[in-house]
Design a protein around this motif. Structure first.
Motif, short mmCIF file in Angstrom:
data_model
loop_
_atom_site.label_atom_id
_atom_site.label_comp_id
_atom_site.label_asym_id
_atom_site.label_seq_id
_atom_site.Cartn_x
_atom_site.Cartn_y
_atom_site.Cartn_z
N ASP A 1 0.83 -1.19 0.00
CA ASP A 1 0.00 0.00 0.00
C ASP A 1 0.87 1.25 0.00
O ASP A 1 1.87 1.33 0.72
CB ASP A 1 -0.91 0.02 1.23
CG ASP A 1 -2.13 -0.87 1.07
OD1 ASP A 1 -2.17 -1.66 0.11
OD2 ASP A 1 -3.05 -0.78 1.90
N GLY A 2 0.47 2.22 -0.81
CA GLY A 2 1.19 3.48 -0.87
C GLY A 2 2.27 3.55 -1.91
O GLY A 2 2.87 4.61 -2.12
N GLU A 3 2.56 2.43 -2.59
CA GLU A 3 3.56 2.45 -3.66
C GLU A 3 2.93 2.87 -4.98
O GLU A 3 1.75 2.62 -5.23
CB GLU A 3 4.22 1.08 -3.79
CG GLU A 3 5.09 0.71 -2.60
CD GLU A 3 5.82 -0.59 -2.78
OE1 GLU A 3 7.03 -0.64 -2.47
OE2 GLU A 3 5.20 -1.58 -3.21
N ILE A 4 3.73 3.50 -5.83
CA ILE A 4 3.27 3.89 -7.16
C ILE A 4 3.48 2.71 -8.10
O ILE A 4 4.60 2.20 -8.23
CB ILE A 4 4.02 5.13 -7.67
CG1 ILE A 4 3.72 6.33 -6.76
CG2 ILE A 4 3.61 5.46 -9.10
CD1 ILE A 4 4.51 7.59 -7.11
N GLY B 1 -11.64 -4.35 1.12
CA GLY B 1 -11.80 -5.44 0.16
C GLY B 1 -11.75 -5.01 -1.29
O GLY B 1 -11.95 -5.83 -2.19
N GLN B 2 -11.48 -3.73 -1.54
CA GLN B 2 -11.38 -3.23 -2.91
C GLN B 2 -10.00 -2.62 -3.15
O GLN B 2 -9.22 -2.39 -2.22
CB GLN B 2 -12.47 -2.18 -3.18
CG GLN B 2 -13.89 -2.77 -3.14
CD GLN B 2 -14.93 -1.73 -3.50
OE1 GLN B 2 -15.02 -0.67 -2.87
NE2 GLN B 2 -15.72 -2.02 -4.52
N ILE B 3 -9.71 -2.38 -4.40
CA ILE B 3 -8.45 -1.76 -4.79
C ILE B 3 -8.72 -0.30 -5.16
O ILE B 3 -9.58 -0.01 -6.01
CB ILE B 3 -7.80 -2.47 -5.99
CG1 ILE B 3 -7.52 -3.94 -5.65
CG2 ILE B 3 -6.53 -1.75 -6.42
CD1 ILE B 3 -6.49 -4.13 -4.57
N ARG B 4 -8.00 0.61 -4.51
CA ARG B 4 -8.15 2.03 -4.81
C ARG B 4 -6.87 2.54 -5.45
O ARG B 4 -5.78 2.35 -4.91
CB ARG B 4 -8.45 2.81 -3.54
CG ARG B 4 -8.92 4.24 -3.79
CD ARG B 4 -9.24 4.98 -2.51
NE ARG B 4 -8.03 5.44 -1.82
CZ ARG B 4 -7.64 5.04 -0.61
NH1 ARG B 4 -8.36 4.15 0.05
NH2 ARG B 4 -6.53 5.52 -0.07
N LEU B 5 -7.02 3.15 -6.60
CA LEU B 5 -5.89 3.74 -7.31
C LEU B 5 -5.98 5.25 -7.15
O LEU B 5 -6.88 5.90 -7.69
CB LEU B 5 -5.92 3.34 -8.78
CG LEU B 5 -5.89 1.82 -9.06
CD1 LEU B 5 -6.00 1.55 -10.56
CD2 LEU B 5 -4.64 1.19 -8.48
N ASP B 6 -5.05 5.80 -6.37
CA ASP B 6 -5.11 7.21 -6.00
C ASP B 6 -4.20 8.06 -6.89
O ASP B 6 -3.03 7.73 -7.10
CB ASP B 6 -4.67 7.40 -4.55
CG ASP B 6 -5.72 6.93 -3.56
OD1 ASP B 6 -6.88 6.75 -3.97
OD2 ASP B 6 -5.37 6.75 -2.38
N GLN C 1 -4.56 -5.70 -11.98
CA GLN C 1 -3.35 -6.52 -11.96
C GLN C 1 -2.13 -5.60 -11.91
O GLN C 1 -1.95 -4.74 -12.77
CB GLN C 1 -3.28 -7.40 -13.21
CG GLN C 1 -2.03 -8.25 -13.29
CD GLN C 1 -1.94 -9.00 -14.60
OE1 GLN C 1 -2.88 -9.02 -15.39
NE2 GLN C 1 -0.79 -9.60 -14.87
N VAL C 2 -1.31 -5.76 -10.88
CA VAL C 2 -0.08 -4.98 -10.78
C VAL C 2 0.92 -5.52 -11.78
O VAL C 2 1.19 -6.73 -11.83
CB VAL C 2 0.50 -5.04 -9.35
CG1 VAL C 2 1.87 -4.37 -9.30
CG2 VAL C 2 -0.45 -4.37 -8.36
N LEU D 1 -1.17 2.76 -5.10
CA LEU D 1 -2.01 1.59 -4.81
C LEU D 1 -2.42 1.58 -3.35
O LEU D 1 -1.59 1.76 -2.46
CB LEU D 1 -1.24 0.31 -5.14
CG LEU D 1 -1.94 -1.00 -4.77
CD1 LEU D 1 -3.06 -1.28 -5.75
CD2 LEU D 1 -0.95 -2.16 -4.74
N HIS D 2 -3.72 1.36 -3.11
CA HIS D 2 -4.23 1.18 -1.74
C HIS D 2 -5.29 0.09 -1.75
O HIS D 2 -6.07 -0.01 -2.69
CB HIS D 2 -4.83 2.47 -1.19
CG HIS D 2 -3.83 3.54 -0.89
ND1 HIS D 2 -3.04 3.54 0.24
CD2 HIS D 2 -3.45 4.63 -1.61
CE1 HIS D 2 -2.24 4.59 0.23
NE2 HIS D 2 -2.46 5.27 -0.88
#
Length: 226
Positions: A168-171, A191-196, A213-214, A186-187
Motif C-alpha cells: 500500500d502506498g507504492e506507485i 476489500g477493494q483496490i483504490r488507485l489514487d 493486476q499490478v 495503490l491502496h
C-alpha cells in the motif's frame, strides 16, 4: 599474485557489482575490509589496477570494472602465504559498470489520468544503469497530469521494475480489466483496490480486486528537456 587484503577487496567489489550493478564507495570498501582509513583502500585499488585485475572507467564516478578474479586456493579458499593466483573473467560475464547506459524496452504511453491503452513494444530507451538497480525493467511514457504532486509530469519516462506485487502506498503500473493501464498510488480499502492520483483535481479510482493486476512498481523517472 595478490595479498590477502587485495584478494578480499576484489571479491567484495565483484559481489557488489553482481548484486546491484554499482561499484561500492571507498567508505564501504574501508568498512568491509576493516581498514582504518580510505588511503588504504586507494593503495589496494591502485595495486589491483597495476596488476590488471580491475580498471577505473574514465569520466564515471565510482565506476570500477573487474577484469579478472583471483583463483580460490584448494583447501578452504584461504590464500597460501598471503598470496593467491588469478583467473581471467570472460568479457561476456563482466558486470555492468555503475554509470553505463543500458537499453530497456519502451512499451508506449501510460495514463497518469484516466486509464488509456498500454501499447506493445516498439522501441527501446537508453537509461543509466545506476538509475535502475536490480531486477527486470521497462519504460513507459507518461501521458496526463494526475501524478504531478508526486513529481511525475506529462512526457516523463517512468522506469518500471517488473513485479506483480506491491505494498500500500507504492506507485504502480495497474492494468485494469486486462486492457487499460494507469500509473497510480495503490491502496487496498475494504476489500477493494483504490488507485489514487497525486493531483487534487482528480478522484480515486476504485475497483474489485479481480479487475486490477499490478504489472510493476515505479523505480525512477527520466525527463528530457528541450
Amino acid at each position: 599474485m595478490l595479498t590477502a587484503k587485495q584478494h578480499e577487496l576484489i571479491r567484495f567489489i565483484q559481489q557488489r557489482l553482481e548484486d546491484t550493478g554499482i561499484s561500492p564507495s571507498f567508505e564501504e570498501m574501508k568498512e568491509a575490509l576493516d581498514l582504518k582509513s580510505k588511503s588504504g583502500v586507494h593503495r589496494l585499488i591502485s595495486a589491483l589496477e597495476e596488476r590488471g585485475f580491475i580498471r577505473r572507467l574514465p569520466n564515471r564516478a565510482r565506476a570500477l570494472e573487474v577484469l579478472k578474479q583471483p583463483e580460490d586456493v584448494v583447501g578452504g579458499g584461504k590464500p597460501a602465504n598471503d598470496v593467491v593466483a588469478s583467473r581471467t573473467i570472460a568479457p561476456t560475464v563482466a558486470p555492468q559498470a555503475a554509470n553505463d547506459v543500458i537499453e530497456i524496452p519502451l512499451h508506449g504511453r501510460i495514463a497518469a489520468g484516466a486509464p488509456i491503452e498500454a501499447l506493445e513494444d516498439y522501441q527501446s530507451l537508453p537509461v543509466p544503469a545506476a538509475l535502475l538497480g536490480p531486477g527486470d525493467h521497462y519504460a513507459l511514457e507518461v501521458s496526463g497530469d494526475s501524478m504531478i504532486e508526486a513529481g511525475i509530469f506529462d512526457g516523463d519516462f517512468a522506469l518500471i521494475r517488473r513485479t506483480d506485487t506491491a505494498r500500500d502506498g507504492e506507485i504502480v503500473v495497474a492494468l485494469v480489466n486486462n486492457e487499460e493501464a494507469t500509473l497510480k498510488y495503490l491502496h487496498r480499502d475494504s476489500g477493494q483496490i483504490r488507485l489514487d492520483p497525486a493531483n487534487a483535481a482528480y478522484e480515486a479510482q476504485v475497483y474489485a480486486p479481480q479487475q486490477v493486476q499490478v504489472q510493476g512498481k515505479l523505480a525512477g523517472l527520466l525527463r528530457r528537456y528541450h
